[in-house]
Scaffold this active site. Structure first.
Site, PDB file in Angstrom:
ATOM      1  N   THR B  92      32.355  38.789  44.119  1.00 46.63           N
ATOM      2  CA  THR B  92      31.096  38.176  44.624  1.00 46.63           C
ATOM      3  C   THR B  92      30.973  39.194  45.855  1.00 46.63           C
ATOM      4  OG1 THR B  92      31.082  36.073  43.822  1.00 46.63           O
ATOM      5  CG2 THR B  92      30.205  36.313  45.788  1.00 46.63           C
ATOM      6  N   ASN B 171      28.728  37.650  31.125  1.00 39.23           N
ATOM      7  CA  ASN B 171      30.068  36.560  31.115  1.00 39.23           C
ATOM      8  C   ASN B 171      29.677  35.524  30.249  1.00 39.23           C
ATOM      9  OD1 ASN B 171      27.807  36.286  33.257  1.00 39.23           O
ATOM     10  ND2 ASN B 171      28.769  34.236  33.681  1.00 39.23           N
ATOM     11  N   SER B 219      36.966  42.151  39.432  1.00 35.69           N
ATOM     12  CA  SER B 219      37.854  40.915  39.850  1.00 35.69           C
ATOM     13  C   SER B 219      39.054  40.832  39.244  1.00 35.69           C
ATOM     14  CB  SER B 219      37.109  39.754  39.846  1.00 35.69           C
ATOM     15  OG  SER B 219      37.703  38.694  40.392  1.00 35.69           O
ATOM     16  N   HIS B 221      41.207  38.225  38.909  1.00 32.09           N
ATOM     17  CA  HIS B 221      41.443  36.989  38.066  1.00 32.09           C
ATOM     18  C   HIS B 221      40.926  36.884  36.819  1.00 32.09           C
ATOM     19  CE1 HIS B 221      37.862  34.329  38.257  1.00 32.09           C
ATOM     20  NE2 HIS B 221      37.414  35.125  39.289  1.00 32.09           N
ATOM     21  N   THR B 260      42.475  42.451  57.495  1.00 26.34           N
ATOM     22  CA  THR B 260      43.592  42.728  57.127  1.00 26.34           C
ATOM     23  C   THR B 260      43.886  42.677  55.419  1.00 26.34           C
ATOM     24  OG1 THR B 260      44.654  42.310  59.277  1.00 26.34           O
ATOM     25  CG2 THR B 260      46.091  42.066  57.130  1.00 26.34           C
ATOM     26  N   CYS B 346      24.115  19.514  31.133  1.00 30.06           N
ATOM     27  CA  CYS B 346      24.837  18.313  31.171  1.00 30.06           C
ATOM     28  C   CYS B 346      26.200  18.825  31.949  1.00 30.06           C
ATOM     29  CB  CYS B 346      25.017  17.402  30.207  1.00 30.06           C
ATOM     30  SG  CYS B 346      23.437  16.560  29.703  1.00 30.06           S
TER      31      CYS B 346
END
Lengths: 135, 423
Positions: B92, B171, B219, B221, B260, B346
């Protein structure tokens, strides 16, 4: 999303799943919702006099929608038509501890009861001996 | 880095009786940290805690060396050079830096951006932000298979187009876009090409040179690394891409991203990229076999199952299916010991079904009935078989209580029904 124990209970053991003969004069059928909105409920009542002696449902929808319609059939069984019409969606919200995003499920269940009763009444009207209408 | 810590070791493969529940099958949402990645990171939470920007003592040198090694590993998996890697807190942030940074830097060249309706919200919301600040954005409509091609992009190109932002792979449905074609087109037209490769790196081959990519985000993860760390690839030559920094401060990352450095996270990202690169082929084969086994096992037993995405251009570990006449969330409830995702409204607070499936025009009804299965490094055959069995069982149960399924069995065409109410 976490579900309340009562929603889980109705989802896992739905009461009164099934169909009644929609062509029978003693059966009222209500179908509400739309597939593209993600929920459709069909609720049916079998009426003897003015009392609901049986109720069945089938629901396409989320767990809360299934639970709302299952609970609705449970509640209306044994009630008169007028008593059934008194059930409010807020009663369902309270009983099932529905979160705000699921309130529409309870609204749909209330609508389904009303639609089933209306269908039964319309049929009864149609089958009643016709009165002569003066013009 | 001991072999026994690898859950895929043959002596650790589960049988039905030793399989642990719940089963994780949502690898497009996130991935578990590979034990080898964790091993690489741990010293940097302990004795090697130095600040990579400390230039005058051993603690700093050790941290800097680890960061630079990780930078090499990230560059290698992309076919880039290490000087082209900027570490960020994840995709992001990298998306924000890439899109806003380009628009600000090249404001004089133009204000038109091309992207697609099937992009991740991070790209769409950044595009919306830029629209508020004077940019014009063309949102391409992907095909029924969710794919965006070079021809789609070419048709939207304008003389003032400054940026094309098209993801590498989607995705939700796993469709792989025509990145090479779009890259070649952008290069020819002198337009900067940014691609969100969050779902791609470590899953399919990536080569920023051959694919003509100017900016790319990833990313950790999503590829068995830790959360909270990612990177932006910024092309340095042919042409050199320049960005206006979006984070001011100490001038870290060659001034493009102050703050940092997250040394343990970056070390983890590096290790994840290295493993992803080294094991890409074997892992791809494995994931495809498991994914197809899952689909076959489901579709051989259920009718009215729709495949969402592209058969031809797709990620190895992603399978998105719609189960007609069954609502997605109720399906998820029934298979609560299997972690998957649904495109149903939902599952979101907005009550809107997946924007990707909507853009693909699969129809809201099928969008509400969609399930995404994500298969990855630690998925086993036993888990796939169990998931398929449970799913088939629950779909049958829910169809037995579905008024829509009943109508279809009675021969009613649902499209001719006049529906009452709804939301």
């Amino acid at each position: 999303m976490a579900y309340s124990d009562k929603v889980l209970d109705h989802y896992n053991q739905p009461r009164n799943v099934g169909s009644l003969d929609k062509n029978s004069t003693t059966v009222g059928t209500g179908v509400v919702g739309a597939p593209e909105c993600g929920d459709v409920m069909k609720l049916q009542i079998e009426v003897d006099g003015d009392r609901i002696v049986d109720a069945k449902f089938k629901t396409f929808g989320c767990g809360s929608a299934i639970a709302s319609s299952s609970l609705a059939t449970e509640w209306i069984k044994g009630k008169t038509l007028d008593e059934a019409l008194e059930i409010r969606n807020t009663d369902i919200v309270q009983e099932l501890s529905l979160p705000p995003v699921k309130i529409h499920c309870s609204v749909l269940a209330e609508d389904a009861i009303k639609a089933a009763v209306a269908d039964f009444k319309a049929k009864a009207q149609e089958n009643a001996p016709k009165e002569v209408v003066k013009s | 880095m001991t072999a026994t810590s690898d859950p895929r070791a043959p002596d650790r493969q589960p049988t039905l009786s030793t399989m642990k529940l719940p089963i994780y099958m949502d690898y497009q949402a996130t991935t578990p940290v590979d034990p080898r990645v964790l091993d690489a990171m741990l010293p940097f939470f302990g004795p090697d805690f130095g600040n990579a920007a400390s230039r005058n003592h051993a603690f700093g040198w050790r941290a800097e060396e680890a960061v630079e090694n990780a930078r090499e590993d990230v560059a290698k998996v992309l076919g880039a050079s290490s000087k082209e890697i900027v570490f960020t807190s994840g995709s992001t942030e990298a998306i924000n830096l890439a899109m806003k940074g380009v628009v600000e830097m090249y404001a004089e060249k133009g204000k038109h951006i091309i992207t697609s309706e099937s992009e991740h919200k991070a790209v769409l919301d950044t595009a919306k932000h830029l629209e508020k600040h004077g940019c014009e954005v063309t949102y391409l409509k992907p095909g029924r298979d969710a794919r965006t091609t070079a021809a789609d992009v070419a048709a939207a190109m304008r003389p003032d187009t400054v940026l094309v932002a098209i993801m590498w792979a989607n995705n939700e449905v796993g469709t792989v876009n025509d990145v090479r074609g779009i890259g070649a087109l952008c290069k020819e037209r002198g337009v900067i090409f940014f691609t969100d490769a969050t779902q791609t790196v470590g899953k399919i081959p990536v080569d920023v040179e051959a694919d003509h990519v100017d900016l790319l985000c990833l990313s950790a993860h999503k590829l068995y690394g830790p959360k909270g760390v990612g990177a932006l690839y910024v092309r340095r030559r042919n042409p050199r891409v320049r960005l206006v920094a979006q984070m001011d401060g100490g001038g870290h990352e060659r001034g493009m991203r102050s703050g940092t450095l997250n040394v343990p996270g970056i070390v983890g990202l590096g290790a994840a990229c290295r493993i992803g690169r080294e094991e890409l082929e074997a892992e791809t084969r494995r994931a495809i076999a498991l994914r197809d086994r899952l689909e076959q096992s489901i579709t051989s037993r259920l009718d009215h199952v729709h495949f969402n995405g592209s058969r031809e251009h797709r990620l190895p570990g992603c399978l998105n299916l719609s189960f007609s006449y069954v609502e997605g969330e109720s399906l998820l409830m029934g298979i609560s010991d299997i972690a998957v995702s649904s495109g149903s409204a939902c599952t979101s607070a907005s009550l809107e079904p997946s924007h990707v499936l909507r853009a693909m025009e699969v129809g809201d009804e099928l969008a509400h009935s969609s399930i995404r299965f994500g298969i990855g490094r630690f998925t086993t055959e036993v888990e796939v078989d169990y998931a398929a069995d449970r799913l088939v069982e629950v779909v049958r149960k829910l169809r037995a209580m579905s008024p829509l399924y009943e109508m279809v069995q009675e021969g009613i065409d649902l499209s001719t029904v006049k529906w009452q109410g709804g939301h």
